[in-house]
Design a protein around this motif. Structure first.
Motif, mmCIF file in Angstrom:
data_model
loop_
_atom_site.group_PDB
_atom_site.id
_atom_site.type_symbol
_atom_site.label_atom_id
_atom_site.label_comp_id
_atom_site.label_asym_id
_atom_site.label_seq_id
_atom_site.Cartn_x
_atom_site.Cartn_y
_atom_site.Cartn_z
ATOM 1 N N ASP A 35 0.856 -1.180 0.000
ATOM 2 C CA ASP A 35 0.000 0.000 0.000
ATOM 3 C C ASP A 35 0.891 1.228 0.000
ATOM 4 N N ARG A 60 -3.486 4.392 -1.563
ATOM 5 C CA ARG A 60 -3.769 3.353 -2.566
ATOM 6 C C ARG A 60 -3.397 1.990 -1.993
ATOM 7 N N ARG A 109 -7.173 -6.148 -4.726
ATOM 8 C CA ARG A 109 -8.614 -6.182 -4.541
ATOM 9 C C ARG A 109 -8.883 -6.198 -3.042
ATOM 10 N N LEU A 110 -10.036 -5.724 -2.646
ATOM 11 C CA LEU A 110 -10.448 -5.741 -1.241
ATOM 12 C C LEU A 110 -11.399 -6.914 -1.055
ATOM 13 N N PHE A 161 -6.611 -3.784 5.715
ATOM 14 C CA PHE A 161 -6.849 -2.490 5.072
ATOM 15 C C PHE A 161 -7.309 -1.460 6.109
ATOM 16 N N LEU A 216 -8.661 4.099 -5.875
ATOM 17 C CA LEU A 216 -9.107 2.721 -6.057
ATOM 18 C C LEU A 216 -8.700 2.124 -7.401
ATOM 19 N N THR A 243 -7.724 -1.507 -7.113
ATOM 20 C CA THR A 243 -8.581 -2.364 -6.301
ATOM 21 C C THR A 243 -9.256 -3.451 -7.124
ATOM 22 N N VAL A 287 -14.342 -5.354 -4.830
ATOM 23 C CA VAL A 287 -14.630 -5.217 -3.407
ATOM 24 C C VAL A 287 -15.725 -6.225 -3.093
#
Length: 146
Positions: free
Chosen positions: A6, A35, A39-40, A48, A70, A73, A76
């Motif tokens: 991150d 950032r 992916r979350l 996170f 994002l 990402t 989500v």
């Protein structure tokens, strides 16, 4: 992907560059552009949230705006969305304006999870630069505040 890279985007003259996300690193005083390079999903969502909290709580200057970039990402999932929504709500209760940048790939998920509505369409930006410009305008008192 459980503990992905991150970064905080740091303004360097007229450009910005990615720096490892560590407490004390800021985009510019009062602004964090964060950032999460993954992916979350359920397995990394708590990580996170913990990283976000550490960055805001450990900032060199009080954070008035947090921009979640994002672009990396991609997805989500439901569990991560719930945790993301709780993080946004917590920050907003602290008086931090939360903005989103480069949401194209996850916009449907954010809409479904109520995150778009919580943040407000006025705080969703096509680019990080647009978000930084909006922060600067708000800091000068020339633009909308959260």
């Amino acid at each position: 992907e459980y503990r992905p890279t991150d970064v905080v985007l740091v303004v360097n003259g007229v450009r910005f560059r990615a720096r490892k996300a560590e407490p004390g690193v800021e985009t510019e005083p009062g602004l964090l552009v964060y950032r999460f390079e993954s992916r979350l999903f359920f397995a990394n969502a708590d990580y996170f949230a913990t990283r976000l909290r550490a960055l805001v709580d450990g900032a060199a200057h009080p954070v008035s705006w947090l921009v979640l970039d994002l672009v990396s990402t991609g997805d989500v999932d439901y569990t991560a969305g719930i945790i993301l929504a709780a993080s946004v709500e917590r920050l907003q209760r602290m008086g931090v304006v939360v903005a989103l940048a480069q949401v194209e790939d996850v916009r449907d998920s954010l809409d479904r999870l109520g995150i778009t509505e919580r943040v407000g369409v006025g705080h969703i930006f096509e680019s990080v630069q647009d978000a930084i410009d909006a922060y600067r305008a708000a800091a000068r008192g020339a633009g909308p505040r959260g």
